[in-house]
Design a protein around this motif. Structure first.
Motif, PDB file in Angstrom:
ATOM      1  N   UNK A   3       0.840  -1.186   0.000  1.00 10.98           N
ATOM      2  CA  UNK A   3       0.000   0.000   0.000  1.00 10.98           C
ATOM      3  C   UNK A   3       0.880   1.244   0.000  1.00 10.98           C
ATOM      4  N   UNK A   4       0.535   2.222  -0.816  1.00 11.55           N
ATOM      5  CA  UNK A   4       1.351   3.439  -0.936  1.00 11.55           C
ATOM      6  C   UNK A   4       0.787   4.564  -0.085  1.00 11.55           C
ATOM      7  N   UNK A   5       0.059   4.213   0.953  1.00  6.65           N
ATOM      8  CA  UNK A   5      -0.635   5.202   1.770  1.00  6.65           C
ATOM      9  C   UNK A   5       0.193   5.750   2.921  1.00  6.65           C
ATOM     10  N   UNK A  14      -2.421  11.018   0.475  1.00  7.27           N
ATOM     11  CA  UNK A  14      -3.472  10.485  -0.395  1.00  7.27           C
ATOM     12  C   UNK A  14      -4.519   9.700   0.381  1.00  7.27           C
ATOM     13  N   UNK A  15      -4.230   9.360   1.640  1.00  2.74           N
ATOM     14  CA  UNK A  15      -5.140   8.522   2.406  1.00  2.74           C
ATOM     15  C   UNK A  15      -6.296   9.298   3.052  1.00  2.74           C
ATOM     16  N   UNK A  43      -9.641   4.092   7.514  1.00  2.81           N
ATOM     17  CA  UNK A  43      -8.421   3.318   7.293  1.00  2.81           C
ATOM     18  C   UNK A  43      -7.186   4.091   7.721  1.00  2.81           C
ATOM     19  N   UNK A  44      -6.217   3.365   8.230  1.00  3.57           N
ATOM     20  CA  UNK A  44      -4.862   3.880   8.442  1.00  3.57           C
ATOM     21  C   UNK A  44      -3.943   3.009   7.601  1.00  3.57           C
ATOM     22  N   UNK A  65     -12.545   3.265  -2.544  1.00  2.00           N
ATOM     23  CA  UNK A  65     -13.526   3.738  -3.507  1.00  2.00           C
ATOM     24  C   UNK A  65     -12.901   3.565  -4.887  1.00  2.00           C
ATOM     25  N   UNK A  66     -12.668   4.578  -5.644  1.00  2.00           N
ATOM     26  CA  UNK A  66     -12.064   4.408  -6.971  1.00  2.00           C
ATOM     27  C   UNK A  66     -10.637   4.929  -7.042  1.00  2.00           C
ATOM     28  N   UNK A  67     -10.025   5.187  -5.890  1.00  2.00           N
ATOM     29  CA  UNK A  67      -8.673   5.737  -5.851  1.00  2.00           C
ATOM     30  C   UNK A  67      -7.672   4.599  -5.642  1.00  2.00           C
ATOM     31  N   UNK A  68      -6.751   4.433  -6.579  1.00  2.00           N
ATOM     32  CA  UNK A  68      -5.726   3.396  -6.489  1.00  2.00           C
ATOM     33  C   UNK A  68      -4.800   3.695  -5.313  1.00  2.00           C
TER      34      UNK A  68
END
Length: 74
Positions: A3-5, A14-15, A43-44, A65-68
């Motif tokens: 995960x790139x969050x 972006x998260x 989410x974290x 949702x629709x965000x990669x």
């Protein structure tokens, strides 16, 4: 799944804008492997990293949702 969050100094967050979105993990050909509603407080990065469903052996992408937000291919 990677995960790139996670947010490091100087990187955009972006998260936060999508932290309450439904997590969807899709195979590279677009088939849904896993879906999961957001936890009560959203989410974290650490909570996302705990989600590692079966069926990703041939590659998968993750979305809130629709965000990669990640992939097995990162």
């Amino acid at each position: 799944m990677y995960y790139i969050t996670d947010q490091r100094a100087g990187e955009p967050d972006i998260l936060t804008p999508v932290k309450n979105g439904k997590l969807t993990i899709r195979s590279l050909d677009g088939q849904i492997i896993h879906t999961q509603a957001a936890p009560e407080n959203g989410w974290t990065h650490l909570l996302l990293c705990e989600v590692q469903p079966q069926g990703m052996e041939s590659g998968a992408d993750a979305y809130l949702d629709n965000v990669w937000i990640g992939s097995t291919e990162v």
